[in-house]
Scaffold this motif. Sequence first.
Motif, PDB file in Angstrom:
ATOM      1  N   LEU A 194       0.871  -1.175   0.000  1.00 40.93           N
ATOM      2  CA  LEU A 194       0.000   0.000   0.000  1.00 40.93           C
ATOM      3  C   LEU A 194       0.906   1.222   0.000  1.00 40.93           C
ATOM      4  CD1 LEU A 194      -2.973   0.976   0.174  1.00 40.93           C
ATOM      5  CD2 LEU A 194      -2.659   1.101   2.659  1.00 40.93           C
ATOM      6  N   THR A 195       0.692   2.107  -0.961  1.00 45.04           N
ATOM      7  CA  THR A 195       1.578   3.261  -1.133  1.00 45.04           C
ATOM      8  C   THR A 195       0.760   4.541  -1.177  1.00 45.04           C
ATOM      9  OG1 THR A 195       3.143   1.913  -2.383  1.00 45.04           O
ATOM     10  CG2 THR A 195       3.363   4.300  -2.560  1.00 45.04           C
ATOM     11  N   TRP A 196       1.208   5.516  -0.399  1.00 43.51           N
ATOM     12  CA  TRP A 196       0.613   6.854  -0.445  1.00 43.51           C
ATOM     13  C   TRP A 196       1.664   7.812  -0.980  1.00 43.51           C
ATOM     14  CZ3 TRP A 196       2.176  11.114   2.723  1.00 43.51           C
ATOM     15  CH2 TRP A 196       1.396  12.271   2.554  1.00 43.51           C
ATOM     16  N   GLN A 197       1.298   8.558  -2.030  1.00 43.05           N
ATOM     17  CA  GLN A 197       2.238   9.505  -2.632  1.00 43.05           C
ATOM     18  C   GLN A 197       1.517  10.819  -2.907  1.00 43.05           C
ATOM     19  OE1 GLN A 197       4.497   8.095  -5.946  1.00 43.05           O
ATOM     20  NE2 GLN A 197       5.651   9.981  -6.167  1.00 43.05           N
ATOM     21  N   LEU A 234      -3.433   7.004  -3.515  1.00 39.86           N
ATOM     22  CA  LEU A 234      -3.284   5.807  -2.708  1.00 39.86           C
ATOM     23  C   LEU A 234      -3.285   4.616  -3.655  1.00 39.86           C
ATOM     24  CD1 LEU A 234      -3.052   5.035   0.296  1.00 39.86           C
ATOM     25  CD2 LEU A 234      -5.514   4.557   0.261  1.00 39.86           C
ATOM     26  N   ASN A 235      -2.186   3.854  -3.634  1.00 44.15           N
ATOM     27  CA  ASN A 235      -1.985   2.762  -4.596  1.00 44.15           C
ATOM     28  C   ASN A 235      -1.900   1.428  -3.829  1.00 44.15           C
ATOM     29  OD1 ASN A 235       0.534   2.075  -7.170  1.00 44.15           O
ATOM     30  ND2 ASN A 235      -1.507   1.264  -6.895  1.00 44.15           N
ATOM     31  N   TRP A 236      -2.805   0.496  -4.188  1.00 39.37           N
ATOM     32  CA  TRP A 236      -2.854  -0.811  -3.527  1.00 39.37           C
ATOM     33  C   TRP A 236      -2.512  -1.884  -4.551  1.00 39.37           C
ATOM     34  CZ3 TRP A 236      -7.546  -4.319  -3.465  1.00 39.37           C
ATOM     35  CH2 TRP A 236      -7.329  -5.443  -2.649  1.00 39.37           C
ATOM     36  N   VAL A 237      -1.556  -2.725  -4.214  1.00 36.12           N
ATOM     37  CA  VAL A 237      -1.160  -3.837  -5.071  1.00 36.12           C
ATOM     38  C   VAL A 237      -1.429  -5.132  -4.320  1.00 36.12           C
ATOM     39  CG1 VAL A 237       0.717  -4.938  -6.334  1.00 36.12           C
ATOM     40  CG2 VAL A 237       0.600  -2.444  -6.226  1.00 36.12           C
ATOM     41  N   LYS A 238      -2.283  -5.982  -4.906  1.00 35.45           N
ATOM     42  CA  LYS A 238      -2.681  -7.239  -4.287  1.00 35.45           C
ATOM     43  C   LYS A 238      -2.198  -8.398  -5.148  1.00 35.45           C
ATOM     44  CE  LYS A 238      -5.021 -10.202  -1.734  1.00 35.45           C
ATOM     45  NZ  LYS A 238      -4.562 -10.550  -0.360  1.00 35.45           N
ATOM     46  N   GLN A 239      -1.386  -9.272  -4.542  1.00 37.02           N
ATOM     47  CA  GLN A 239      -0.921 -10.462  -5.232  1.00 37.02           C
ATOM     48  C   GLN A 239      -1.986 -11.557  -5.125  1.00 37.02           C
ATOM     49  OE1 GLN A 239       1.831 -10.418  -6.969  1.00 37.02           O
ATOM     50  NE2 GLN A 239       2.565  -8.422  -6.207  1.00 37.02           N
ATOM     51  N   LEU A 240      -2.344 -12.137  -6.274  1.00 35.11           N
ATOM     52  CA  LEU A 240      -3.384 -13.164  -6.329  1.00 35.11           C
ATOM     53  C   LEU A 240      -2.767 -14.507  -6.686  1.00 35.11           C
ATOM     54  CD1 LEU A 240      -6.010 -11.005  -8.239  1.00 35.11           C
ATOM     55  CD2 LEU A 240      -5.844 -11.356  -5.769  1.00 35.11           C
ATOM     56  N   GLN A 241      -3.589 -15.519  -6.753  1.00 27.71           N
ATOM     57  CA  GLN A 241      -3.107 -16.850  -7.069  1.00 27.71           C
ATOM     58  C   GLN A 241      -2.650 -16.955  -8.516  1.00 27.71           C
ATOM     59  OE1 GLN A 241      -6.206 -19.618  -6.016  1.00 27.71           O
ATOM     60  NE2 GLN A 241      -5.838 -19.432  -3.803  1.00 27.71           N
ATOM     61  N   GLU A 242      -1.781 -17.926  -8.754  1.00 28.35           N
ATOM     62  CA  GLU A 242      -1.292 -18.264 -10.095  1.00 28.35           C
ATOM     63  C   GLU A 242      -0.593 -17.078 -10.769  1.00 28.35           C
ATOM     64  OE1 GLU A 242      -4.723 -19.712 -12.106  1.00 28.35           O
ATOM     65  OE2 GLU A 242      -4.646 -21.658 -11.098  1.00 28.35           O
ATOM     66  N   GLY A 243       0.076 -16.242  -9.971  1.00 28.22           N
ATOM     67  CA  GLY A 243       0.857 -15.139 -10.521  1.00 28.22           C
ATOM     68  C   GLY A 243       0.055 -13.921 -10.912  1.00 28.22           C
ATOM     69  N   ALA A 244      -1.270 -13.922 -10.650  1.00 25.29           N
ATOM     70  CA  ALA A 244      -2.096 -12.766 -11.005  1.00 25.29           C
ATOM     71  C   ALA A 244      -1.866 -11.631 -10.007  1.00 25.29           C
ATOM     72  CB  ALA A 244      -3.564 -13.161 -11.041  1.00 25.29           C
ATOM     73  N   LYS A 245      -2.229 -10.422 -10.423  1.00 22.64           N
ATOM     74  CA  LYS A 245      -2.006  -9.245  -9.586  1.00 22.64           C
ATOM     75  C   LYS A 245      -3.070  -8.200  -9.887  1.00 22.64           C
ATOM     76  CE  LYS A 245       1.419  -6.453 -10.589  1.00 22.64           C
ATOM     77  NZ  LYS A 245       2.782  -5.909 -10.746  1.00 22.64           N
ATOM     78  N   LEU A 246      -3.531  -7.520  -8.847  1.00 25.38           N
ATOM     79  CA  LEU A 246      -4.444  -6.391  -8.986  1.00 25.38           C
ATOM     80  C   LEU A 246      -3.727  -5.145  -8.496  1.00 25.38           C
ATOM     81  CD1 LEU A 246      -7.274  -5.251  -9.614  1.00 25.38           C
ATOM     82  CD2 LEU A 246      -7.886  -5.728  -7.232  1.00 25.38           C
ATOM     83  N   ASP A 247      -3.646  -4.133  -9.371  1.00 21.91           N
ATOM     84  CA  ASP A 247      -2.964  -2.874  -9.071  1.00 21.91           C
ATOM     85  C   ASP A 247      -3.993  -1.762  -9.223  1.00 21.91           C
ATOM     86  OD1 ASP A 247      -1.398  -0.593  -8.979  1.00 21.91           O
ATOM     87  OD2 ASP A 247       0.247  -1.457 -10.125  1.00 21.91           O
TER      88      ASP A 247
END
Length: 747
Positions: free
Chosen positions: A266-269, A315-328
């Motif tokens: 989680l990033t705040w810039q 505010l930037n949220w990066v969520k690592q999901l299963q099988e190498g997927a990612k939500l940014d």
Amino acid sequence: MSKPALRPIAAAIASLSLLLAASAAHADDAPDVVKAKLVTAATPAMQMVTIKGSAATYDARRDDTASKVVVNSEEIQKYGDTSVNDVLKRLPGITVGGAAGRGGGEIRMRGLGAGYTQILINGEKAPAGFSIDNLAPDVIERIEVLRAASAEFSTQSIAGTINIVLKKTVKLDQHVFKLSGAKGSTFSSPSASIQWSDRDGAMSYSMGANAWRYQYDRTTPSYETGTDAAGVADVARASTWSDHGRSDGFNLSPRINWALGGGDTLTWQTFINYNTFSSDSQSLTSVELAADPGPDYDRIDGNFNSHNGFARTDLNWVKQLQEGAKLDAKFGVNGLRNNSDSFNLGSKEGRAPTLERTVASKTTEQGFSSQGKYSRPLVLGAAHDGEQAPEHALSLGWDVGVTDRDDHRRQREAPIAGSNPTNLDEDFSARITRVALFGQDEWNITPRWSMYAGVRWEGYQTEIDGAGFDPVSQRSSVLSPLFQTLYKLPNKKDQLRLALTRTYKAPATANMVPRNFISANNSRLDPDRRGNPLLKPEVALGLDASIEHYFEDGAMLSASASLRQIDDYTHNVLMQEGERWLAMQVNDGRAETRGIELEAKFPLRTVFEAAPALDVRASVSRNWSRVDSVPGPDNRLDQQVPLSATVGLDYKSADGELSTGTSFSFRNGGLARLTDSQSGYNPVRRDLDVYALWKIDPRNNVRVAVSNLLAQDYTTESLYADAQGTSARSTTNAGETQFRVTVERRF
């Protein structure tokens, strides 16, 4: 510049290219980018993620399917520049308009400005009224130059995209303080900056702060001539614009990053910019012909003050999901406030003033935006002929936002004897709503051949309401299919690129507001201006192709060509309403632009083994364009820069304590027809800069730079000719050399 004067530059670039090609024929094969594969066994059909090497071996320009040039922070800060425009003018294929050292010049790719080149900050457009020239290089982590559009960014990029990425990398326990002073014959500019960063457990943080002052006192002469319908001279005027003033400003860029576990972050810039400006001026005009009635006011005294503030927080949220997927996903808000007031006192022939005008303006803008991307690596299809199955990197995303803008303008004129006061209350409010959806896929067909395919839909709705005109509601949308491919030849040194794109340029909100902007001395060369609510986007089909050669020591040689065909081209038309001249933008027909670019970058020892440790970089760009609705010759698009070139040398001592270098930038000008009756002339511009950096010890550095060593004057001309006669005005901005010293301390 005459053609003979261009030959040494062209010959130098050609010689460097030939020497580079000859040396490359005997160079050893450069190693391929290391690719590591991660295999997960979550499903019987095993998923593979391709990671393109380590930071030391990965080269975005060489390895990415989508064409991209990345300029790192070391290159950005090399000359100790205080303006990002000075950094950009040295990059291949990029030119910056205006006189050297004056600031505010338009940034152009392929020689095109006026909205054809998209400028982004962290992937988003800056609001109207924010000047990129106020962005300090110290807060920038890297600059990405995208010659062909990709679906992830807005496709409002007919010429290309320059994405300025603010600092994100956190270096543990780093504190850097810089103090700088610049001086020219008409100005002085001290500045200071501090950068610090650290980590506390799962949280890391950084802060960048810059402050500056710019003081100037200068004189700008101009000369205007004209003839009547019979060709007899009836206007000859010499004018002098004298002004002095001061600008103060600062940037703040705090950033906090939290590691949430499982690879999530989680990033705040935040980025904050504030700038004040004040000036006093005097314009004097002398008439040299008895037949010339002179301007309405041959003397105008004035002052101007402004306060401009801009802030954006994300505010930037990066969520690592299963099988190498990612939500940014990113969510942000921004705001801008610009207050200004001006006063003008006009008189003629030494008599009492007949103009006393006060203008107060206030602009506020607030916006909300959200961008996001879901990405997942996949293996589709089956392996055959001993080669692996194609690896895909699929992404789906969104980009939405709402911006509200309020603009208030009050003009008051005192009822002085002999005057005709014009009092105006011009307010308007606007809401711009945008929605964009995109999908893209990048995959390796074979180890040497990769493809990128994307599609982006962007929809805009603009609603404008204000005093003195009917409400405006315009809706437009553009569907942009995009394709890029990269093929690496078997010799592992040469590679080919091809891109097909559909891009556009949306009309600026200010150009759609149907209100008049009144000029003091109305004429064909200085008309009133009015927005046009019927403006439509310009849409372009584009083709880009290039060949690149890489070999040892980071050396490369590239040649590229581009073509754009633009429909609903927008340009200014000049008309008369009663006794006043008025300019307004309209969509009118089709335009076309073409270009070629050559670039070389290599250590001189690659060509001459006994040469000193010099790094050479050189580029040359040639552009052509044609506007169908404007008669030729010289009917170039947006006063396009026809030829630009850069040559640079950099040296670093063996112990690393001394670094020095020089850069020469050339930008050709010439006559450009804007309409059937209007033309403009832009001069040749030459910039020669040098720098030296001494690393006194691991904590202390001293940097000395000299910019615009040639101190070339910059003269522009505006021309008008029709059956009623001709008008011409030339304006000269004096060139001056800038000396700058920067002291850097790490603690």
